[in-house]
Design a protein around this motif. Structure first.
Motif, short mmCIF file in Angstrom:
data_model
loop_
_atom_site.label_atom_id
_atom_site.label_comp_id
_atom_site.label_asym_id
_atom_site.label_seq_id
_atom_site.Cartn_x
_atom_site.Cartn_y
_atom_site.Cartn_z
N PRO A 1 -74.61 -74.00 -19.32
CA PRO A 1 -75.84 -74.75 -19.08
C PRO A 1 -75.99 -75.87 -20.11
CG PRO A 1 -76.29 -72.40 -19.22
CD PRO A 1 -74.87 -72.59 -19.62
N PRO A 2 -76.67 -76.94 -19.72
CA PRO A 2 -76.89 -78.02 -20.68
C PRO A 2 -77.81 -77.59 -21.81
CG PRO A 2 -78.12 -78.43 -18.68
CD PRO A 2 -77.28 -77.21 -18.44
N VAL A 3 -77.62 -78.19 -22.96
CA VAL A 3 -78.50 -77.91 -24.10
C VAL A 3 -79.82 -78.63 -23.87
CG1 VAL A 3 -78.75 -78.21 -26.59
CG2 VAL A 3 -76.51 -77.71 -25.61
N ALA A 4 -80.90 -77.94 -24.11
CA ALA A 4 -82.21 -78.56 -23.92
C ALA A 4 -82.37 -79.72 -24.90
CB ALA A 4 -83.31 -77.54 -24.14
N ALA A 5 -82.92 -80.82 -24.41
CA ALA A 5 -83.13 -81.98 -25.25
C ALA A 5 -84.21 -81.68 -26.28
CB ALA A 5 -83.54 -83.18 -24.41
N ALA A 6 -83.93 -82.05 -27.51
CA ALA A 6 -84.91 -81.83 -28.58
C ALA A 6 -86.04 -82.85 -28.45
CB ALA A 6 -84.23 -81.98 -29.93
N ARG A 7 -87.23 -82.44 -28.81
CA ARG A 7 -88.37 -83.34 -28.77
C ARG A 7 -88.23 -84.36 -29.89
NH1 ARG A 7 -93.03 -84.76 -30.71
NH2 ARG A 7 -94.86 -85.12 -29.46
N ARG A 8 -88.41 -85.59 -29.54
CA ARG A 8 -88.30 -86.66 -30.52
C ARG A 8 -89.57 -86.74 -31.36
NH1 ARG A 8 -87.34 -92.87 -28.79
NH2 ARG A 8 -87.80 -93.72 -30.81
N GLU A 9 -89.40 -86.88 -32.65
CA GLU A 9 -90.56 -86.99 -33.53
C GLU A 9 -91.25 -88.33 -33.35
OE1 GLU A 9 -89.83 -86.12 -37.62
OE2 GLU A 9 -88.40 -84.56 -37.14
N ASP A 10 -92.55 -88.35 -33.63
CA ASP A 10 -93.29 -89.59 -33.57
C ASP A 10 -92.78 -90.55 -34.63
OD1 ASP A 10 -94.85 -88.73 -31.48
OD2 ASP A 10 -96.49 -88.02 -32.77
N LYS B 1 -71.33 -75.75 -6.26
CA LYS B 1 -72.20 -74.57 -6.37
C LYS B 1 -72.16 -74.01 -7.79
CE LYS B 1 -71.80 -73.19 -1.56
NZ LYS B 1 -71.32 -72.19 -0.61
N LEU B 2 -70.98 -74.02 -8.40
CA LEU B 2 -70.86 -73.51 -9.76
C LEU B 2 -71.63 -74.40 -10.74
CD1 LEU B 2 -67.11 -72.42 -9.94
CD2 LEU B 2 -69.13 -71.05 -9.40
N LEU B 3 -71.59 -75.70 -10.51
CA LEU B 3 -72.37 -76.60 -11.37
C LEU B 3 -73.87 -76.32 -11.24
CD1 LEU B 3 -70.55 -80.03 -10.92
CD2 LEU B 3 -70.48 -78.50 -12.89
N ASN B 4 -74.33 -76.09 -10.02
CA ASN B 4 -75.75 -75.76 -9.83
C ASN B 4 -76.12 -74.46 -10.53
OD1 ASN B 4 -76.27 -78.06 -8.32
ND2 ASN B 4 -75.81 -77.04 -6.38
N ARG B 5 -75.24 -73.47 -10.45
CA ARG B 5 -75.51 -72.19 -11.10
C ARG B 5 -75.55 -72.35 -12.61
NH1 ARG B 5 -71.73 -67.81 -8.01
NH2 ARG B 5 -72.48 -66.50 -9.73
N ALA B 6 -74.62 -73.13 -13.16
CA ALA B 6 -74.60 -73.37 -14.60
C ALA B 6 -75.86 -74.14 -15.03
CB ALA B 6 -73.35 -74.15 -14.99
N SER B 7 -76.27 -75.08 -14.22
CA SER B 7 -77.47 -75.85 -14.52
C SER B 7 -78.71 -74.95 -14.54
CB SER B 7 -77.65 -76.96 -13.50
OG SER B 7 -78.81 -77.70 -13.77
N ALA B 8 -78.67 -73.88 -13.76
CA ALA B 8 -79.78 -72.94 -13.71
C ALA B 8 -79.73 -71.92 -14.84
CB ALA B 8 -79.79 -72.22 -12.37
N GLY B 9 -78.69 -71.95 -15.69
CA GLY B 9 -78.65 -71.07 -16.85
C GLY B 9 -77.52 -70.07 -16.90
N GLU B 10 -76.64 -70.08 -15.91
CA GLU B 10 -75.54 -69.13 -15.87
C GLU B 10 -74.29 -69.72 -16.52
OE1 GLU B 10 -73.11 -66.66 -12.42
OE2 GLU B 10 -74.95 -67.74 -11.92
N GLU B 11 -73.53 -68.90 -17.22
CA GLU B 11 -72.26 -69.33 -17.80
C GLU B 11 -71.15 -68.95 -16.84
OE1 GLU B 11 -69.31 -68.33 -21.54
OE2 GLU B 11 -71.44 -67.91 -21.73
N ILE B 12 -70.30 -69.91 -16.49
CA ILE B 12 -69.20 -69.70 -15.57
C ILE B 12 -67.90 -69.78 -16.37
CG2 ILE B 12 -68.07 -70.51 -13.46
CD1 ILE B 12 -71.01 -69.72 -13.01
#
Length: 93
Positions: free
Chosen positions: A42-51, A17-28
């Protein structure tokens, strides 16, 4: 970012449950005694890869889908780099 604190025993009992909450943006924050011991963030958002540099050429998506007889021979070991030719049999025969 919302921050919630749990003791180790509580965190162990509710880990998924804590992993799900962290994945949704909460810091535990997990504590040992009264001291912070670990954080689940929460995981860092993946950066968009350049063309790529050849993107402007608009190459077809199926460019490499065909069977290349020479490359298949190389993969099978039937190609001699010394001569740079494709032979019908193994290079040592």
């Amino acid at each position: 970012m919302q921050r919630t604190t749990f003791k180790i025993a509580e965190a162990r009992a509710q880990f998924s449950k804590l992993l799900n909450r962290a994945s949704a943006g909460e810091e535990i924050v997990i504590t040992k005694g009264r001291e912070p011991y670990a954080r689940i963030v929460p995981p860092v958002a993946a950066a968009r890869r350049e063309d790529g540099p050849l993107r402007h050429l608009r190459l077809p998506d199926d460019l490499f889908d065909h069977e290349d007889a020479e490359q298949s021979a190389i993969d099978a070991g039937d190609h001699t780099d010394a001569l740079g030719i494709w032979r019908e049999g193994p290079a040592d025969s």
